[in-house]
Each structure stands twice: as C-alpha cells, then as structure tokens.
Motif scaffolding. Sequence first.
Motif, short mmCIF file in Angstrom:
data_model
loop_
_atom_site.label_atom_id
_atom_site.label_comp_id
_atom_site.label_asym_id
_atom_site.label_seq_id
_atom_site.Cartn_x
_atom_site.Cartn_y
_atom_site.Cartn_z
N CYS A 187 0.27 -1.14 0.02
CA CYS A 187 -0.02 0.00 0.35
C CYS A 187 0.94 1.59 0.25
CB CYS A 187 -0.56 0.22 1.15
SG CYS A 187 -0.29 -0.44 2.88
N LEU B 116 -2.96 3.33 2.27
CA LEU B 116 -4.14 3.80 1.13
C LEU B 116 -4.54 2.95 0.03
CD1 LEU B 116 -3.17 7.74 0.66
CD2 LEU B 116 -5.27 6.66 1.16
N ASP B 117 -4.85 2.73 -0.92
CA ASP B 117 -5.14 1.05 -1.80
C ASP B 117 -4.48 2.27 -2.99
OD1 ASP B 117 -5.02 -0.20 -3.68
OD2 ASP B 117 -7.64 -0.63 -3.19
N SER C 50 -4.65 1.05 -5.82
CA SER C 50 -5.56 0.99 -6.85
C SER C 50 -6.55 1.74 -7.32
CB SER C 50 -6.47 -0.49 -7.36
OG SER C 50 -7.42 -0.38 -5.90
N THR C 51 -6.77 2.88 -6.33
CA THR C 51 -7.92 4.53 -6.35
C THR C 51 -6.73 5.50 -6.99
OG1 THR C 51 -7.21 4.68 -3.95
CG2 THR C 51 -9.11 3.16 -4.67
N PHE C 52 -5.30 5.38 -7.08
CA PHE C 52 -4.64 6.40 -7.24
C PHE C 52 -4.07 6.53 -9.04
CE2 PHE C 52 -4.45 7.03 -2.62
CZ PHE C 52 -4.49 8.16 -2.97
N ARG C 53 -2.97 6.78 -9.14
CA ARG C 53 -3.33 7.93 -10.68
C ARG C 53 -1.88 8.04 -10.35
NH1 ARG C 53 -7.70 10.99 -11.62
NH2 ARG C 53 -7.09 12.39 -10.72
N SER D 178 -5.22 10.99 -5.55
CA SER D 178 -6.51 10.17 -5.87
C SER D 178 -7.15 9.81 -7.45
CB SER D 178 -7.12 9.70 -4.54
OG SER D 178 -7.64 11.32 -4.38
N LYS D 179 -7.91 8.99 -7.23
CA LYS D 179 -8.23 9.68 -9.36
C LYS D 179 -10.14 10.38 -8.40
CE LYS D 179 -6.98 4.78 -10.62
NZ LYS D 179 -7.38 3.86 -10.86
N ASP D 180 -10.26 10.53 -6.85
CA ASP D 180 -11.34 11.47 -6.82
C ASP D 180 -10.86 12.82 -6.59
OD1 ASP D 180 -9.84 11.11 -4.07
OD2 ASP D 180 -12.24 10.35 -3.46
#
Length: 105
Positions: free
Chosen positions: A32, A42-43, A45-48, A72-74
């Motif tokens: 992580c 933090l995961d 897969s939720t980041f770029r 984060s993707k959001d």
Amino acid sequence: MLIMNAMTPLTDILEKLKSEGYTQDFNIADDCIICSNNNTTLDPSTFRIDRYFRFEGETDPSDQAIVYAISSKDGTIKGVLVNSYGLYSDEKAANIISLLEHPSK
C-alpha cells in the motif's frame, strides 16, 4: 504546466508541486501507499500518476531519483512519492508504482 530543465534541482520540483496542491508526502509499505502526514494507508488502485520527473546525478549514483506527482482518482488527495532507481531502487516501491494508473494508460 511544470517546466524542468536539465539543471532544475529536485527541491525546486518538490516546492513547485507543493504549490500546485501536491501536499502529501507518500511512502510505500509492502502492499500500500502510506500518507506519512497522518500515517494513513491507501489502496494503490485508487491512485494515478499525474506526472513524474527523473533526476540523474552526474557523479554520484545515489543521486538518481524519480519524483512522482500522484493523486487519488477522485481528486481529493494529492502528493509526491520519491523513489531511487538503478542500483538503489526500492523493489517494493517499484511494485506499488506499477499498480498505479499511469498517464499513458
């Protein structure tokens, strides 16, 4: 847009990214991303990766580093992750970075 020439120091890039909202200091654990500002895991897969910058030391191999501007993707969390490459590369970091969405994907 962030412009870097061949002589731009790593600290200047970090300051510029901070002024653009990349305020979190990320580190890597086994599976992580860790936000060292508040010790939150933090995961990946939720980041770029938004951008990255590669630095090469002319005389010292330990000066080889890559600065990743990630978010984060959001869009709620933005920060930087600094990793070495070459001889001093961190394998755990490379594995986590490979899980992040890259600009070319």
